[in-house]
Design a protein around this motif. Sequence first.
Motif, PDB file in Angstrom:
ATOM      1  N   ALA B 101       0.838  -1.204   0.000  1.00 51.42           N
ATOM      2  CA  ALA B 101       0.000   0.000   0.000  1.00 51.42           C
ATOM      3  C   ALA B 101       0.877   1.260   0.000  1.00 51.42           C
ATOM      4  O   ALA B 101       0.594   2.219  -0.734  1.00 51.42           O
ATOM      5  CB  ALA B 101      -0.922   0.002   1.214  1.00 51.42           C
ATOM      6  N   LEU B 102       1.938   1.261   0.782  1.00 55.89           N
ATOM      7  CA  LEU B 102       2.853   2.410   0.791  1.00 55.89           C
ATOM      8  C   LEU B 102       3.471   2.616  -0.587  1.00 55.89           C
ATOM      9  O   LEU B 102       3.612   3.744  -1.067  1.00 55.89           O
ATOM     10  CB  LEU B 102       3.953   2.199   1.833  1.00 55.89           C
ATOM     11  CG  LEU B 102       3.574   2.502   3.283  1.00 55.89           C
ATOM     12  CD1 LEU B 102       4.675   2.028   4.226  1.00 55.89           C
ATOM     13  CD2 LEU B 102       3.309   3.990   3.473  1.00 55.89           C
ATOM     14  N   ASP B 103       3.824   1.519  -1.223  1.00 53.92           N
ATOM     15  CA  ASP B 103       4.414   1.610  -2.556  1.00 53.92           C
ATOM     16  C   ASP B 103       3.399   2.153  -3.566  1.00 53.92           C
ATOM     17  O   ASP B 103       3.736   2.965  -4.436  1.00 53.92           O
ATOM     18  CB  ASP B 103       4.900   0.221  -2.987  1.00 53.92           C
ATOM     19  CG  ASP B 103       5.747   0.287  -4.230  1.00 53.92           C
ATOM     20  OD1 ASP B 103       5.408  -0.385  -5.216  1.00 53.92           O
ATOM     21  OD2 ASP B 103       6.750   1.033  -4.229  1.00 53.92           O
ATOM     22  N   ARG B 104       2.162   1.728  -3.446  1.00 53.02           N
ATOM     23  CA  ARG B 104       1.094   2.162  -4.348  1.00 53.02           C
ATOM     24  C   ARG B 104       0.825   3.659  -4.199  1.00 53.02           C
ATOM     25  O   ARG B 104       0.480   4.341  -5.162  1.00 53.02           O
ATOM     26  CB  ARG B 104      -0.166   1.364  -4.040  1.00 53.02           C
ATOM     27  CG  ARG B 104      -1.419   1.779  -4.775  1.00 53.02           C
ATOM     28  CD  ARG B 104      -2.548   0.760  -4.566  1.00 53.02           C
ATOM     29  NE  ARG B 104      -2.816   0.461  -3.168  1.00 53.02           N
ATOM     30  CZ  ARG B 104      -3.573   1.190  -2.382  1.00 53.02           C
ATOM     31  NH1 ARG B 104      -4.128   2.290  -2.836  1.00 53.02           N
ATOM     32  NH2 ARG B 104      -3.779   0.836  -1.110  1.00 53.02           N
ATOM     33  N   LEU B 105       0.983   4.177  -2.975  1.00 53.52           N
ATOM     34  CA  LEU B 105       0.645   5.575  -2.703  1.00 53.52           C
ATOM     35  C   LEU B 105       1.851   6.519  -2.792  1.00 53.52           C
ATOM     36  O   LEU B 105       1.688   7.731  -2.610  1.00 53.52           O
ATOM     37  CB  LEU B 105       0.030   5.686  -1.302  1.00 53.52           C
ATOM     38  CG  LEU B 105      -1.299   4.944  -1.114  1.00 53.52           C
ATOM     39  CD1 LEU B 105      -1.703   4.949   0.357  1.00 53.52           C
ATOM     40  CD2 LEU B 105      -2.393   5.576  -1.962  1.00 53.52           C
ATOM     41  N   ARG B 106       2.990   5.982  -3.096  1.00 60.61           N
ATOM     42  CA  ARG B 106       4.204   6.814  -3.114  1.00 60.61           C
ATOM     43  C   ARG B 106       4.064   7.968  -4.100  1.00 60.61           C
ATOM     44  O   ARG B 106       3.681   7.791  -5.257  1.00 60.61           O
ATOM     45  CB  ARG B 106       5.425   5.968  -3.471  1.00 60.61           C
ATOM     46  CG  ARG B 106       6.749   6.739  -3.387  1.00 60.61           C
ATOM     47  CD  ARG B 106       7.958   5.838  -3.387  1.00 60.61           C
ATOM     48  NE  ARG B 106       8.017   5.038  -2.166  1.00 60.61           N
ATOM     49  CZ  ARG B 106       7.869   3.718  -2.134  1.00 60.61           C
ATOM     50  NH1 ARG B 106       7.673   3.038  -3.236  1.00 60.61           N
ATOM     51  NH2 ARG B 106       7.930   3.068  -0.986  1.00 60.61           N
ATOM     52  N   GLY B 107       4.354   9.187  -3.625  1.00 57.61           N
ATOM     53  CA  GLY B 107       4.304  10.364  -4.487  1.00 57.61           C
ATOM     54  C   GLY B 107       2.914  10.920  -4.726  1.00 57.61           C
ATOM     55  O   GLY B 107       2.743  11.866  -5.498  1.00 57.61           O
ATOM     56  N   LEU B 108       1.907  10.366  -4.073  1.00 65.65           N
ATOM     57  CA  LEU B 108       0.524  10.770  -4.308  1.00 65.65           C
ATOM     58  C   LEU B 108      -0.080  11.374  -3.042  1.00 65.65           C
ATOM     59  O   LEU B 108       0.344  11.063  -1.934  1.00 65.65           O
ATOM     60  CB  LEU B 108      -0.311   9.569  -4.751  1.00 65.65           C
ATOM     61  CG  LEU B 108       0.221   8.791  -5.954  1.00 65.65           C
ATOM     62  CD1 LEU B 108      -0.603   7.526  -6.186  1.00 65.65           C
ATOM     63  CD2 LEU B 108       0.198   9.670  -7.200  1.00 65.65           C
ATOM     64  N   VAL B 109      -1.075  12.216  -3.240  1.00 62.37           N
ATOM     65  CA  VAL B 109      -1.814  12.811  -2.125  1.00 62.37           C
ATOM     66  C   VAL B 109      -3.296  12.757  -2.445  1.00 62.37           C
ATOM     67  O   VAL B 109      -3.681  12.546  -3.598  1.00 62.37           O
ATOM     68  CB  VAL B 109      -1.390  14.277  -1.861  1.00 62.37           C
ATOM     69  CG1 VAL B 109       0.074  14.363  -1.477  1.00 62.37           C
ATOM     70  CG2 VAL B 109      -1.684  15.148  -3.078  1.00 62.37           C
ATOM     71  N   GLU B 110      -4.104  12.958  -1.418  1.00 60.20           N
ATOM     72  CA  GLU B 110      -5.550  12.973  -1.622  1.00 60.20           C
ATOM     73  C   GLU B 110      -6.042  14.411  -1.725  1.00 60.20           C
ATOM     74  O   GLU B 110      -5.643  15.274  -0.944  1.00 60.20           O
ATOM     75  CB  GLU B 110      -6.262  12.280  -0.461  1.00 60.20           C
ATOM     76  CG  GLU B 110      -7.792  12.301  -0.591  1.00 60.20           C
ATOM     77  CD  GLU B 110      -8.494  11.434   0.436  1.00 60.20           C
ATOM     78  OE1 GLU B 110      -7.857  10.533   1.016  1.00 60.20           O
ATOM     79  OE2 GLU B 110      -9.699  11.654   0.665  1.00 60.20           O
ATOM     80  N   MET B 111      -6.877  14.638  -2.713  1.00 57.01           N
ATOM     81  CA  MET B 111      -7.567  15.907  -2.857  1.00 57.01           C
ATOM     82  C   MET B 111      -9.070  15.641  -2.792  1.00 57.01           C
ATOM     83  O   MET B 111      -9.525  14.553  -3.171  1.00 57.01           O
ATOM     84  CB  MET B 111      -7.222  16.563  -4.197  1.00 57.01           C
ATOM     85  CG  MET B 111      -5.751  16.916  -4.354  1.00 57.01           C
ATOM     86  SD  MET B 111      -5.206  18.216  -3.222  1.00 57.01           S
ATOM     87  CE  MET B 111      -6.070  19.643  -3.904  1.00 57.01           C
ATOM     88  N   GLY B 112      -9.802  16.622  -2.317  1.00 57.37           N
ATOM     89  CA  GLY B 112     -11.244  16.462  -2.190  1.00 57.37           C
ATOM     90  C   GLY B 112     -11.996  17.537  -2.953  1.00 57.37           C
ATOM     91  O   GLY B 112     -11.548  18.679  -3.035  1.00 57.37           O
ATOM     92  N   VAL B 113     -13.121  17.156  -3.519  1.00 58.18           N
ATOM     93  CA  VAL B 113     -14.023  18.116  -4.149  1.00 58.18           C
ATOM     94  C   VAL B 113     -15.388  17.921  -3.520  1.00 58.18           C
ATOM     95  O   VAL B 113     -15.949  16.824  -3.567  1.00 58.18           O
ATOM     96  CB  VAL B 113     -14.114  17.919  -5.673  1.00 58.18           C
ATOM     97  CG1 VAL B 113     -15.073  18.943  -6.280  1.00 58.18           C
ATOM     98  CG2 VAL B 113     -12.733  18.043  -6.312  1.00 58.18           C
TER      99      VAL B 113
END
Lengths: 84, 236
Positions: B101-113
Amino acid sequence: MRDEHALDETERLVLGDLLNRVLDKGVVISGDVTISVADIDLIRLGLNLILSAAETELRHAAGRGDPRIGDDADPPLLPSEPGR
Amino acid sequence: MPIHLYCLLSRDAEPPPAALRGVDGAPVEVLRAGRLAAWVGPAAVVHVTPTVRAAREHDTVNAVALASGETPLPARFGQRFATEAECVSNLEAREAALLAALDRLRGLVEMGVHVELAGASERSSALRDDPTDLTWSPGRKYLAGVQRRLYMERFVQRQAHFLQQRLSALVATHVRQETFSVHTSPLPRLIVSHLVPRDALSPYRQAAGTLEGEPGVRVILITGPFAPYSFASIDG
Protein backbone atom coordinates in the motif's frame (compact mmCIF):
# COMPACT_ATOMS: atom_id res chain seq x y z
CA MET A 1 -23.10 39.47 6.07
CA ARG A 2 -23.17 37.45 2.90
CA ASP A 3 -19.41 36.90 3.12
CA GLU A 4 -19.60 35.89 6.80
CA HIS A 5 -22.30 33.33 6.04
CA ALA A 6 -20.23 31.97 3.15
CA LEU A 7 -17.19 31.64 5.45
CA ASP A 8 -19.18 29.73 8.07
CA GLU A 9 -20.52 27.46 5.36
CA THR A 10 -16.98 26.76 4.16
CA GLU A 11 -15.76 26.04 7.69
CA ARG A 12 -18.55 23.53 8.17
CA LEU A 13 -17.87 21.84 4.86
CA VAL A 14 -14.15 21.58 5.63
CA LEU A 15 -14.74 20.18 9.09
CA GLY A 16 -17.34 17.71 7.83
CA ASP A 17 -14.89 16.63 5.16
CA LEU A 18 -12.14 16.12 7.75
CA LEU A 19 -14.38 14.09 10.05
CA ASN A 20 -15.55 11.92 7.18
CA ARG A 21 -11.96 11.07 6.25
CA VAL A 22 -10.48 10.60 9.69
CA LEU A 23 -13.35 8.66 11.27
CA ASP A 24 -14.55 6.60 8.31
CA LYS A 25 -11.45 6.06 6.16
CA GLY A 26 -7.82 5.11 6.66
CA VAL A 27 -6.14 1.77 7.06
CA VAL A 28 -7.53 -0.61 9.65
CA ILE A 29 -4.92 -2.89 11.17
CA SER A 30 -6.73 -4.83 13.84
CA GLY A 31 -10.21 -5.71 12.62
CA ASP A 32 -12.97 -3.40 13.79
CA VAL A 33 -12.16 0.01 15.14
CA THR A 34 -13.58 0.23 18.63
CA ILE A 35 -14.58 3.56 20.09
CA SER A 36 -16.52 4.11 23.24
CA VAL A 37 -19.35 6.15 24.59
CA ALA A 38 -19.90 6.33 28.32
CA ASP A 39 -17.44 3.48 28.88
CA ILE A 40 -19.45 1.19 26.64
CA ASP A 41 -17.64 -0.45 23.74
CA LEU A 42 -19.42 0.08 20.46
CA ILE A 43 -18.38 -2.07 17.53
CA ARG A 44 -18.89 -0.89 13.98
CA LEU A 45 -20.82 2.23 14.81
CA GLY A 46 -23.03 3.67 12.14
CA LEU A 47 -20.52 6.36 11.36
CA ASN A 48 -22.73 7.88 8.69
CA LEU A 49 -25.25 8.61 11.41
CA ILE A 50 -22.60 10.16 13.62
CA LEU A 51 -21.25 12.32 10.83
CA SER A 52 -24.71 13.49 9.84
CA ALA A 53 -25.53 14.28 13.45
CA ALA A 54 -22.21 16.07 13.88
CA GLU A 55 -22.78 18.18 10.78
CA THR A 56 -26.30 19.06 11.87
CA GLU A 57 -25.04 20.03 15.31
CA LEU A 58 -22.29 22.16 13.81
CA ARG A 59 -24.78 24.00 11.62
CA HIS A 60 -26.99 24.70 14.61
CA ALA A 61 -24.00 25.79 16.68
CA ALA A 62 -22.85 28.19 13.97
CA GLY A 63 -26.34 29.60 13.62
CA ARG A 64 -26.48 30.61 17.26
CA GLY A 65 -22.89 31.87 17.33
CA ASP A 66 -21.66 28.93 19.34
CA PRO A 67 -17.82 28.90 19.39
CA ARG A 68 -17.77 25.11 19.66
CA ILE A 69 -16.59 24.73 16.09
CA GLY A 70 -13.43 26.69 16.84
CA ASP A 71 -9.97 25.21 17.24
CA ASP A 72 -10.32 24.97 21.02
CA ALA A 73 -13.69 23.26 20.86
CA ASP A 74 -14.05 19.65 21.95
CA PRO A 75 -17.68 18.65 21.50
CA PRO A 76 -18.37 14.91 21.62
CA LEU A 77 -19.42 13.52 18.29
CA LEU A 78 -21.59 10.83 19.76
CA PRO A 79 -24.93 11.10 21.61
CA SER A 80 -24.79 12.24 25.23
CA GLU A 81 -24.69 9.66 27.95
CA PRO A 82 -28.01 8.03 28.93
CA GLY A 83 -29.99 9.97 31.49
CA ARG A 84 -28.47 13.37 30.51
CA MET B 1 0.54 1.53 28.30
CA PRO B 2 -1.99 1.84 25.43
CA ILE B 3 -0.78 3.47 22.26
CA HIS B 4 -2.60 5.39 19.53
CA LEU B 5 -1.62 4.67 15.92
CA TYR B 6 -1.50 7.66 13.58
CA CYS B 7 0.10 6.41 10.38
CA LEU B 8 2.65 4.13 8.77
CA LEU B 9 5.72 4.95 6.72
CA SER B 10 8.71 3.07 5.44
CA ARG B 11 11.43 2.23 7.94
CA ASP B 12 13.81 4.80 6.46
CA ALA B 13 11.38 7.73 6.62
CA GLU B 14 12.15 10.86 8.60
CA PRO B 15 11.09 10.62 12.27
CA PRO B 16 8.40 12.98 13.59
CA PRO B 17 9.56 16.38 14.86
CA ALA B 18 10.33 16.30 18.58
CA ALA B 19 7.82 19.08 19.25
CA LEU B 20 4.93 17.36 17.45
CA ARG B 21 1.94 16.62 19.65
CA GLY B 22 -0.97 14.34 18.85
CA VAL B 23 -4.26 13.41 20.52
CA ASP B 24 -4.63 14.98 23.96
CA GLY B 25 -1.22 16.61 23.61
CA ALA B 26 0.68 13.32 23.68
CA PRO B 27 4.12 13.14 22.05
CA VAL B 28 4.49 11.32 18.75
CA GLU B 29 7.15 8.62 18.48
CA VAL B 30 8.37 6.03 16.02
CA LEU B 31 7.65 2.35 16.59
CA ARG B 32 9.48 0.06 14.23
CA ALA B 33 7.91 -3.16 12.97
CA GLY B 34 9.89 -5.04 10.35
CA ARG B 35 10.34 -2.70 7.37
CA LEU B 36 7.65 -0.38 8.66
CA ALA B 37 7.79 2.70 10.85
CA ALA B 38 4.63 3.49 12.77
CA TRP B 39 3.98 6.95 14.17
CA VAL B 40 2.34 6.34 17.52
CA GLY B 41 1.67 8.10 20.79
CA PRO B 42 0.90 7.10 24.38
CA ALA B 43 -2.77 7.01 25.26
CA ALA B 44 -4.61 7.00 28.56
CA VAL B 45 -7.22 4.44 27.48
CA VAL B 46 -7.52 1.81 24.78
CA HIS B 47 -11.00 2.79 23.61
CA VAL B 48 -11.06 6.38 22.45
CA THR B 49 -14.03 8.75 22.48
CA PRO B 50 -14.15 10.61 19.19
CA THR B 51 -14.31 14.38 19.43
CA VAL B 52 -13.74 17.13 16.90
CA ARG B 53 -10.51 18.09 18.63
CA ALA B 54 -9.18 14.53 18.73
CA ALA B 55 -10.01 14.02 15.05
CA ARG B 56 -8.17 17.25 14.20
CA GLU B 57 -5.18 16.22 16.31
CA HIS B 58 -5.03 12.85 14.61
CA ASP B 59 -5.15 14.49 11.20
CA THR B 60 -2.51 17.06 12.17
CA VAL B 61 0.00 14.29 12.80
CA ASN B 62 -0.80 12.78 9.41
CA ALA B 63 -0.46 16.19 7.79
CA VAL B 64 3.01 16.60 9.31
CA ALA B 65 3.99 13.16 8.04
CA LEU B 66 2.72 14.09 4.58
CA ALA B 67 4.69 17.34 4.63
CA SER B 68 7.89 15.42 5.37
CA GLY B 69 7.92 14.34 1.73
CA GLU B 70 6.92 10.70 2.02
CA THR B 71 3.24 9.86 1.69
CA PRO B 72 2.08 8.10 4.88
CA LEU B 73 -0.49 5.36 5.09
CA PRO B 74 -2.94 7.03 7.48
CA ALA B 75 -4.60 4.94 10.16
CA ARG B 76 -8.30 5.25 10.75
CA PHE B 77 -8.98 7.17 13.93
CA GLY B 78 -9.38 4.85 16.88
CA GLN B 79 -6.65 2.33 16.11
CA ARG B 80 -5.27 1.71 19.58
CA PHE B 81 -3.40 -1.17 21.11
CA ALA B 82 -2.94 -2.21 24.72
CA THR B 83 0.86 -2.38 24.35
CA GLU B 84 3.59 -1.60 21.84
CA ALA B 85 4.21 -5.32 21.46
CA GLU B 86 0.61 -5.89 20.39
CA CYS B 87 0.88 -3.11 17.83
CA VAL B 88 4.14 -4.49 16.43
CA SER B 89 2.64 -7.97 16.22
CA ASN B 90 -0.37 -6.75 14.28
CA LEU B 91 1.77 -4.71 11.90
CA GLU B 92 4.23 -7.51 11.23
CA ALA B 93 1.34 -9.89 10.48
CA ARG B 94 0.26 -7.53 7.66
CA GLU B 95 3.66 -6.21 6.67
CA ALA B 96 3.56 -7.29 3.02
CA ALA B 97 0.13 -5.73 2.40
CA LEU B 98 1.08 -2.53 4.21
CA LEU B 99 4.33 -2.17 2.29
CA ALA B 100 2.45 -2.75 -0.96
CA ALA B 101 0.00 0.00 0.00
CA LEU B 102 2.85 2.41 0.79
CA ASP B 103 4.41 1.61 -2.56
CA ARG B 104 1.09 2.16 -4.35
CA LEU B 105 0.64 5.57 -2.70
CA ARG B 106 4.20 6.81 -3.11
CA GLY B 107 4.30 10.36 -4.49
CA LEU B 108 0.52 10.77 -4.31
CA VAL B 109 -1.81 12.81 -2.12
CA GLU B 110 -5.55 12.97 -1.62
CA MET B 111 -7.57 15.91 -2.86
CA GLY B 112 -11.24 16.46 -2.19
CA VAL B 113 -14.02 18.12 -4.15
CA HIS B 114 -17.14 18.94 -2.20
CA VAL B 115 -20.14 20.00 -4.26
CA GLU B 116 -23.33 21.27 -2.71
CA LEU B 117 -26.10 20.71 -5.22
CA ALA B 118 -28.50 23.43 -6.31
CA GLY B 119 -32.16 22.99 -7.03
CA ALA B 120 -33.03 20.17 -4.65
CA SER B 121 -34.37 22.42 -1.87
CA GLU B 122 -36.41 24.50 -4.31
CA ARG B 123 -37.98 21.41 -5.86
CA SER B 124 -38.76 19.96 -2.45
CA SER B 125 -40.47 23.19 -1.36
CA ALA B 126 -42.54 23.32 -4.55
CA LEU B 127 -43.75 19.77 -3.98
CA ARG B 128 -44.52 20.42 -0.33
CA ASP B 129 -46.71 23.44 -1.14
CA ASP B 130 -49.20 21.41 -3.18
CA PRO B 131 -52.61 22.84 -2.03
CA THR B 132 -54.41 19.54 -2.59
CA ASP B 133 -52.62 18.24 0.54
CA LEU B 134 -55.11 20.16 2.69
CA THR B 135 -57.98 17.88 1.61
CA TRP B 136 -56.16 14.60 2.02
CA SER B 137 -56.48 12.07 4.80
CA PRO B 138 -53.47 11.57 7.10
CA GLY B 139 -52.67 8.30 5.38
CA ARG B 140 -52.65 9.84 1.94
CA LYS B 141 -50.54 12.75 3.18
CA TYR B 142 -48.03 10.29 4.60
CA LEU B 143 -47.78 8.37 1.34
CA ALA B 144 -47.43 11.63 -0.58
CA GLY B 145 -44.56 12.59 1.71
CA VAL B 146 -42.85 9.29 1.06
CA GLN B 147 -43.32 9.77 -2.65
CA ARG B 148 -41.82 13.29 -2.49
CA ARG B 149 -38.83 12.04 -0.52
CA LEU B 150 -38.16 9.27 -3.02
CA TYR B 151 -38.51 11.73 -5.92
CA MET B 152 -36.03 14.10 -4.31
CA GLU B 153 -33.54 11.31 -3.61
CA ARG B 154 -33.70 10.20 -7.23
CA PHE B 155 -33.30 13.81 -8.37
CA VAL B 156 -30.26 14.31 -6.16
CA GLN B 157 -28.69 11.01 -7.27
CA ARG B 158 -29.15 11.85 -10.98
CA GLN B 159 -27.78 15.35 -10.53
CA ALA B 160 -24.83 14.16 -8.47
CA HIS B 161 -23.87 11.39 -10.88
CA PHE B 162 -23.97 13.79 -13.81
CA LEU B 163 -21.63 16.18 -11.99
CA GLN B 164 -19.35 13.35 -10.86
CA GLN B 165 -18.91 12.20 -14.45
CA ARG B 166 -18.36 15.76 -15.60
CA LEU B 167 -15.70 16.29 -12.90
CA SER B 168 -13.98 13.02 -13.77
CA ALA B 169 -13.65 14.13 -17.36
CA LEU B 170 -12.21 17.50 -16.34
CA VAL B 171 -9.46 16.06 -14.10
CA ALA B 172 -8.80 12.72 -15.79
CA THR B 173 -5.22 13.50 -16.82
CA HIS B 174 -4.25 14.46 -13.24
CA VAL B 175 -5.91 11.70 -11.25
CA ARG B 176 -4.77 8.15 -10.49
CA GLN B 177 -7.83 6.99 -8.61
CA GLU B 178 -11.25 8.31 -7.61
CA THR B 179 -13.94 7.55 -5.08
CA PHE B 180 -17.17 9.43 -4.46
CA SER B 181 -20.30 9.46 -2.37
CA VAL B 182 -23.69 11.16 -2.68
CA HIS B 183 -25.52 12.52 0.35
CA THR B 184 -29.09 13.75 0.57
CA SER B 185 -29.03 15.04 4.14
CA PRO B 186 -28.53 17.35 5.88
CA LEU B 187 -27.79 18.99 2.49
CA PRO B 188 -27.75 17.42 -0.97
CA ARG B 189 -24.10 17.07 -1.96
CA LEU B 190 -21.50 15.14 -3.87
CA ILE B 191 -18.18 14.38 -2.20
CA VAL B 192 -15.33 13.20 -4.44
CA SER B 193 -11.86 12.11 -3.39
CA HIS B 194 -8.99 11.95 -5.86
CA LEU B 195 -5.52 10.48 -5.67
CA VAL B 196 -3.26 13.03 -7.34
CA PRO B 197 0.51 13.16 -7.93
CA ARG B 198 2.18 15.82 -5.79
CA ASP B 199 3.52 17.60 -8.86
CA ALA B 200 0.06 17.84 -10.47
CA LEU B 201 -1.79 19.74 -7.74
CA SER B 202 -1.89 23.09 -9.49
CA PRO B 203 -3.32 21.86 -12.82
CA TYR B 204 -5.66 19.58 -10.89
CA ARG B 205 -7.09 22.51 -8.89
CA GLN B 206 -7.47 24.57 -12.03
CA ALA B 207 -9.29 21.78 -13.86
CA ALA B 208 -11.55 20.87 -10.95
CA GLY B 209 -12.44 24.50 -10.38
CA THR B 210 -14.06 24.80 -13.79
CA LEU B 211 -16.91 22.63 -12.50
CA GLU B 212 -18.19 25.74 -10.76
CA GLY B 213 -19.80 26.92 -13.98
CA GLU B 214 -21.89 23.79 -14.39
CA PRO B 215 -25.67 23.93 -13.82
CA GLY B 216 -26.66 22.28 -10.58
CA VAL B 217 -23.62 23.45 -8.59
CA ARG B 218 -24.45 25.71 -5.66
CA VAL B 219 -21.14 25.61 -3.80
CA ILE B 220 -17.91 23.87 -4.76
CA LEU B 221 -15.00 23.46 -2.40
CA ILE B 222 -11.63 21.95 -3.31
CA THR B 223 -9.71 20.65 -0.28
CA GLY B 224 -6.33 19.12 0.30
CA PRO B 225 -3.73 17.90 0.00
CA PHE B 226 -4.35 15.26 2.65
CA ALA B 227 -2.80 11.98 3.60
CA PRO B 228 -4.67 9.44 1.43
CA TYR B 229 -7.25 8.18 3.93
CA SER B 230 -9.76 7.29 1.20
CA PHE B 231 -7.26 5.08 -0.63
CA ALA B 232 -5.54 3.42 2.34
CA SER B 233 -7.44 0.14 2.42
CA ILE B 234 -5.38 -3.05 2.33
CA ASP B 235 -8.39 -5.34 1.89
CA GLY B 236 -8.68 -7.29 -1.37
